[in-house]
Design an enzyme around this catalytic site. Structure first.
Site, PDB file in Angstrom:
ATOM      1  N   VAL A 135       0.826  -1.203   0.000  1.00  0.00           N
ATOM      2  CA  VAL A 135       0.000   0.000   0.000  1.00  0.00           C
ATOM      3  C   VAL A 135       0.864   1.259   0.000  1.00  0.00           C
ATOM      4  O   VAL A 135       0.688   2.161  -0.821  1.00  0.00           O
ATOM      5  CB  VAL A 135      -0.948   0.003   1.215  1.00  0.00           C
ATOM      6  CG1 VAL A 135      -1.792   1.273   1.240  1.00  0.00           C
ATOM      7  CG2 VAL A 135      -1.831  -1.239   1.205  1.00  0.00           C
TER       8      VAL A 135
ATOM      9  N   ASP B 245       9.971   3.537   7.033  1.00  0.00           N
ATOM     10  CA  ASP B 245       9.712   2.153   7.414  1.00  0.00           C
ATOM     11  C   ASP B 245      10.695   1.756   8.511  1.00  0.00           C
ATOM     12  O   ASP B 245      11.819   2.285   8.565  1.00  0.00           O
ATOM     13  CB  ASP B 245       9.862   1.220   6.211  1.00  0.00           C
ATOM     14  CG  ASP B 245       9.143  -0.111   6.406  1.00  0.00           C
ATOM     15  OD1 ASP B 245       8.024  -0.254   5.877  1.00  0.00           O
ATOM     16  OD2 ASP B 245       9.689  -0.994   7.101  1.00  0.00           O
TER      17      ASP B 245
ATOM     18  N   THR C 165      -2.470  -4.172  10.298  1.00  0.00           N
ATOM     19  CA  THR C 165      -3.396  -4.308  11.424  1.00  0.00           C
ATOM     20  C   THR C 165      -3.724  -5.794  11.569  1.00  0.00           C
ATOM     21  O   THR C 165      -4.768  -6.255  11.087  1.00  0.00           O
ATOM     22  CB  THR C 165      -4.669  -3.484  11.199  1.00  0.00           C
ATOM     23  OG1 THR C 165      -5.147  -3.687   9.859  1.00  0.00           O
ATOM     24  CG2 THR C 165      -4.411  -2.003  11.393  1.00  0.00           C
TER      25      THR C 165
ATOM     26  N   THR D 298      -6.696  -0.875   7.615  1.00  0.00           N
ATOM     27  CA  THR D 298      -8.062  -1.366   7.811  1.00  0.00           C
ATOM     28  C   THR D 298      -8.322  -1.616   9.289  1.00  0.00           C
ATOM     29  O   THR D 298      -7.585  -2.358   9.950  1.00  0.00           O
ATOM     30  CB  THR D 298      -8.282  -2.664   7.019  1.00  0.00           C
ATOM     31  OG1 THR D 298      -7.921  -2.444   5.650  1.00  0.00           O
ATOM     32  CG2 THR D 298      -9.734  -3.099   7.097  1.00  0.00           C
TER      33      THR D 298
ATOM     34  N   CYS E   9      -5.568  -9.402   4.740  1.00  0.00           N
ATOM     35  CA  CYS E   9      -6.791  -8.583   4.685  1.00  0.00           C
ATOM     36  C   CYS E   9      -8.035  -9.428   4.896  1.00  0.00           C
ATOM     37  O   CYS E   9      -8.646  -9.397   5.959  1.00  0.00           O
ATOM     38  CB  CYS E   9      -6.876  -7.848   3.352  1.00  0.00           C
ATOM     39  SG  CYS E   9      -5.638  -6.555   3.147  1.00  0.00           S
TER      40      CYS E   9
ATOM     41  N   ARG F 205       2.163 -14.018   4.013  1.00  0.00           N
ATOM     42  CA  ARG F 205       1.534 -13.757   5.305  1.00  0.00           C
ATOM     43  C   ARG F 205       0.164 -14.426   5.395  1.00  0.00           C
ATOM     44  O   ARG F 205      -0.689 -14.219   4.560  1.00  0.00           O
ATOM     45  CB  ARG F 205       1.394 -12.250   5.537  1.00  0.00           C
ATOM     46  CG  ARG F 205       2.671 -11.573   5.949  1.00  0.00           C
ATOM     47  CD  ARG F 205       2.466 -10.091   6.122  1.00  0.00           C
ATOM     48  NE  ARG F 205       2.201  -9.423   4.855  1.00  0.00           N
ATOM     49  CZ  ARG F 205       1.892  -8.130   4.749  1.00  0.00           C
ATOM     50  NH1 ARG F 205       1.780  -7.393   5.842  1.00  0.00           N
ATOM     51  NH2 ARG F 205       1.684  -7.599   3.560  1.00  0.00           N
TER      52      ARG F 205
END
Length: 461
Positions: free
Chosen positions: A47, A65, A115, A150, A290, A361
């Site tokens: 993103v 980062d 998140t 998110t 996600c 992930r």
């Protein structure tokens, strides 16, 4: 007289009077110029990195980062995600850094940190709050802070904002401004990049929302949607991902039922799809950072508001069970020829969580491979696209670079179909990997052909 009294109070310990004094003596700073303001992005993954490069076209951007190795790679023109190419990185007017002090130069700070959920599937706000503290330490007056991660509705204003205000000593709406614009990047999709996906924006006031519309129009061509509030924008994003999770769960449950009935779920979906209002979803492994995570935020939010969120929770349970269903299906394919999976040499093609994406992930390939290993199988995995920068499971799996060097195998499972798989494998190469009548589970149906069916005990959803 009022001003004199407040000036005396300002030398004491009444911070609310200090804020009142600043309101009287110093008006709120103007919003930055959306067309030319300097943007800093925290978190340079799928993103954040495209955002930095997009905003760098109008003014020098800042990419922050915590990973030193990632920053070094980006400075050398290397992006392991594959979302941008080396030439884009080399020509970008951007400063890639781990130095948080660089945030002091930013007119806008955009937060794109993960998140995740913890081992109990509860939201882990740690990265988000850490980013909020970092912003508070370096926030300048007039800055606009935008969150893209998110989250469940209310997180930006009720969790992140208080941290920023406490650390900085500044007040939102008085010294700085707050916004939310949920990310909608589709990793591994060359046809839908940042500029091609409509963006939702929402600010703490209509003026901030208008500013965000102008800001993001610098990098988005597909249009902007102005949500009525930050909470609405947060809810919209988490609903998008939860809807997809629920629909795929339905397909996964139908896959199991239709298979028991002796019919193929993808044939049923193709037939049902002949109606104009049927929505096309297919069964599969639902992983990633996600869709397989965000619904848990809604379940947790429902718990806090006295709602069980049964449908959302049930869909998550179905999709979490799917890797184990495939292991059971493989045992069924072996039949009575052997003692379950004990001693079976199994090749798994695919390790990342989706096609043509290196991200591993929360890939559901790992619990599937763990389950096979726990049942005594010798598991081999080949995925030239996957990038393993952390442990996700598969502790008994042998990661291999050449699937032909370790064969023959007793069974093959194709979890997804990278473009490189379609180029590398055809009927002849697949047949060379295993003996006659070996089970082949092809989750995408990409290798369904008479030759493959004749050689393997072939199964697809």
């Amino acid at each position: 007289m009022l001003v004199n009294t407040l000036l005396v109070a300002d030398r004491g310990d009444e911070p609310h009077l200090k804020d009142h004094l600043r309101l009287i003596t110093e008006p709120p700073p103007p919003l930055p110029d959306a067309a030319t303001c300097r943007v800093a992005v925290i978190g340079l993954g799928y993103v954040g990195l495209p955002l930095v490069l997009g905003f760098a076209k109008a003014s020098r951007a800042i990419g922050l980062d915590i990973s030193k190795s990632k920053i070094e790679e980006l400075r050398r023109g290397i992006d392991f995600t594959g979302e941008v190419n080396g030439e884009e990185l080399r020509v970008a007017d951007a400063d890639f850094t781990t130095d948080t002090y660089a945030l002091r130069e930013a007119d806008v700070v955009i937060v794109c940190v993960p998140t995740p959920v913890n081992s109990h599937n509860r939201p882990d706000y740690g990265p988000l709050l850490a980013a909020s503290r970092t912003i508070g330490q370096h926030l300048k007056r007039g800055c606009v802070v935008v969150f893209e991660s998110t989250v469940d509705p209310g997180t930006t204003e009720e969790r992140c904002l208080p941290v920023i205000e406490q650390v900085s000593g500044l007040k939102e709406g008085v010294d700085f401004y707050l916004g939310y614009s949920p990310e909608r990047i589709n990793p591994g999709d060359p046809t839908r990049k940042l500029a091609d996906i409509k963006k939702i924006v929402a600010g703490s006031t209509p003026a901030v929302t208008d500013f965000l519309e102008g800001l993001y129009s610098r990098v988005v061509n597909a249009g902007l949607f102005k949500a009525t509030s930050i909470r609405v924008a947060e809810a919209a994003k988490i609903l998008e991902n939860t809807q997809r999770d629920v629909n795929i769960a339905l397909m996964n449950q139908m896959m199991a039922l239709f298979d028991k009935m002796g019919i193929r779920s993808t044939d049923v979906i193709a037939a049902a799809g002949s109606k104009w209002n049927f929505h096309h979803y297919r069964p599969g492994l639902v992983g990633g950072h996600c869709i397989a995570v965000d619904p848990y935020f809604l379940v947790d939010a429902g718990r806090r508001h006295g709602l069980a969120m049964e449908l959302v929770a049930a869909a998550r349970a179905v999709n979490e069970q799917t890797p184990h269903y495939l292991v059971e299906k493989l045992e069924e394919q072996f039949g009575a020829r052997r003692n379950g999976l004990q001693g079976a040499r199994i090749l798994v093609l695919g390790r990342s969580f989706k096609e043509d994406c290196p991200d591993t992930r929360n890939s559901k390939c790992f619990p599937m491979m763990d389950a096979m290993w726990n049942r005594g199988a010798e598991v081999f995995n080949f995925d030239p696209v996957a990038f393993d920068d952390h442990f996700e499971g598969g502790r008994g799996t042998k990661i291999i670079d050449d699937p032909f060097a370790h064969g023959p195998y007793d069974a093959v499972i194709v979890t997804l179909t990278h473009t490189v798989f379609r180029h590398q494998f055809d009927a002849a190469t697949l047949v060379s990997l295993a003996g006659k009548h070996a089970p082949l589970i092809d989750m995408r149906g990409s290798f369904d052909s008479p030759e493959v069916r004749d050689w393997f005990r072939y199964w697809r959803p």
